[in-house]
Design an enzyme around this catalytic site. Structure first.
Site, PDB file in Angstrom:
ATOM      1  N   SER A 180       0.827  -1.214   0.000  1.00 28.49           N
ATOM      2  CA  SER A 180       0.000   0.000   0.000  1.00 28.49           C
ATOM      3  C   SER A 180       0.857   1.258   0.000  1.00 28.49           C
ATOM      4  O   SER A 180       1.996   1.256   0.477  1.00 28.49           O
ATOM      5  CB  SER A 180      -0.905   0.035   1.234  1.00 28.49           C
ATOM      6  OG  SER A 180      -1.736  -1.086   1.274  1.00 28.49           O
TER       7      SER A 180
HETATM    8  N1  SAH Z   1       0.098  -5.542   4.057  1.00 30.84           N
HETATM    9  C1  SAH Z   1       0.785  -5.796   2.812  1.00 30.84           C
HETATM   10  C2  SAH Z   1      -0.085  -5.425   1.624  1.00 30.84           C
HETATM   11  C3  SAH Z   1      -0.309  -6.611   0.774  1.00 30.84           C
HETATM   12  S1  SAH Z   1      -1.538  -6.513  -0.469  1.00 30.84           S
HETATM   13  C4  SAH Z   1       2.141  -5.110   2.772  1.00 30.84           C
HETATM   14  O1  SAH Z   1       2.476  -4.359   3.693  1.00 30.84           O
HETATM   15  O2  SAH Z   1       2.886  -5.359   1.820  1.00 30.84           O
HETATM   16  C5  SAH Z   1      -2.760  -7.622   0.194  1.00 30.84           C
HETATM   17  C6  SAH Z   1      -2.340  -9.037   0.424  1.00 30.84           C
HETATM   18  O3  SAH Z   1      -3.491  -9.750   0.869  1.00 30.84           O
HETATM   19  C7  SAH Z   1      -1.819  -9.788  -0.779  1.00 30.84           C
HETATM   20  O4  SAH Z   1      -0.529 -10.255  -0.518  1.00 30.84           O
HETATM   21  C8  SAH Z   1      -2.811 -10.936  -0.963  1.00 30.84           C
HETATM   22  O5  SAH Z   1      -2.215 -12.120  -1.417  1.00 30.84           O
HETATM   23  C9  SAH Z   1      -3.356 -11.078   0.440  1.00 30.84           C
HETATM   24  N2  SAH Z   1      -4.662 -11.745   0.541  1.00 30.84           N
HETATM   25  C10 SAH Z   1      -5.716 -11.703  -0.323  1.00 30.84           C
HETATM   26  N3  SAH Z   1      -6.743 -12.440   0.140  1.00 30.84           N
HETATM   27  C11 SAH Z   1      -6.339 -12.966   1.329  1.00 30.84           C
HETATM   28  C12 SAH Z   1      -6.960 -13.816   2.284  1.00 30.84           C
HETATM   29  N4  SAH Z   1      -8.187 -14.288   2.111  1.00 30.84           N
HETATM   30  N5  SAH Z   1      -6.266 -14.149   3.383  1.00 30.84           N
HETATM   31  C13 SAH Z   1      -4.985 -13.686   3.575  1.00 30.84           C
HETATM   32  N6  SAH Z   1      -4.357 -12.896   2.705  1.00 30.84           N
HETATM   33  C14 SAH Z   1      -5.015 -12.523   1.597  1.00 30.84           C
END
Ligand code: SAH
Length: 235
Positions: free
Chosen positions: A87
């Site tokens: 993000s």
């Molecule tokens: N917090 C992260 C942002 C990652 S983007 C950072 O600091 O980099 C969101 C993430 O959520 C992705 O990696 C995606 O694979 C994950 N995601 C999507 N659906 C999910 C679920 N049901 N359970 C766990 N993770 C999930």
């Protein structure tokens, strides 16, 4: 003999240049990070000094793949591979501040991704539990966090819709992928008095960043701003 000494000197000079290069690169990133905090975080109203300190300290560029490193401190999300993004810095700071952490908290994050948000939380809470559904991302983040010395971040591979019942209840929950509705398992794993922040909405529609507060077992929902996150997928 002369040739050997000459070769060794060349080798030493090369080593020196390499280490000087990476030290000055680190200094450059420090400068860019300080500017990011001033221009994107403080100027937009983030006030919690602990959040500001964490944003100033955590080396965001190390959580971004090498190819995108120069864009790590830009005012936008950055690709982290597997079709996912880290993000925008302001959103990370905003969501972290919204959790109103005390320093003694157990925090749950859904969507480990690069591990950056977890690293920010690690400096502000006691224990961070983070769930990632894409195994390659979760394992990479876990390895990096370990290499950087974070001992209070625990990574699990799985579907965040279910939360982490064995480690519940949590003082705060942050979801970094957009759920279509507020997952009830997460609400039930939130402590009384705790806050949860999450994007809610459809994959291709407008999503709302929502703050959920639980008091005396009543659940209050407040819509905070329009956002766009990657979807929270189901197993
Ligand atoms: N917090 C992260 C942002 C990652 S983007 C950072 O600091 O980099 C969101 C993430 O959520 C992705 O990696 C995606 O694979 C994950 N995601 C999507 N659906 C999910 C679920 N049901 N359970 C766990 N993770 C999930």
């Amino acid at each position: 003999m002369y040739q050997k000494c000459f070769n060794m000197t060349l080798f030493a000079v090369a080593l020196l240049c390499l280490s000087a290069g990476s030290a000055s690169e680190a200094q450059d990133f420090n400068r860019v990070r300080a500017r990011m905090v001033k221009e994107q975080i403080i100027s937009r109203g983030i006030k919690d000094p602990r959040v500001i300190k964490a944003m100033e300290t955590v080396p965001r560029h190390l959580f971004v793949p090498q190819a995108y490193r120069s864009a790590a401190y830009g005012d936008y999300p950055v690709s982290i591979g597997e079709g996912q993004t880290i993000s925008q810095p302001y959103i990370v700071a905003f969501m972290t501040e919204a959790l109103e952490l005390s320093g003694e908290d157990r925090v749950l994050e859904i969507g480990t991704g690069s591990g950056y948000q977890a690293a920010i939380l690690a400096g502000l809470a006691n224990e961070v539990y983070t769930i990632e559904i894409v195994e390659a991302l979760g394992r990479r983040a876990e390895k990096l966090l370990k290499e950087l010395g974070y001992k209070n971040v625990h990574v699990m591979i799985g579907d965040g819709h279910k939360g982490w019942p064995d480690m519940a209840p949590f003082d705060a929950i942050v979801v970094t992928c957009a759920a279509e509705d507020i997952p009830q398992a997460l609400v039930s794993q939130l402590k009384d008095g705790g806050h949860m922040i999450l994007p809610v909405g459809r994959r291709d529609g407008v999503q709302q960043l929502v703050k959920v507060t639980k008091t005396d077992d009543t659940v209050q929902r407040r819509d905070v701003m329009d956002v766009r996150f990657v979807p929270m997928v189901k197993e």
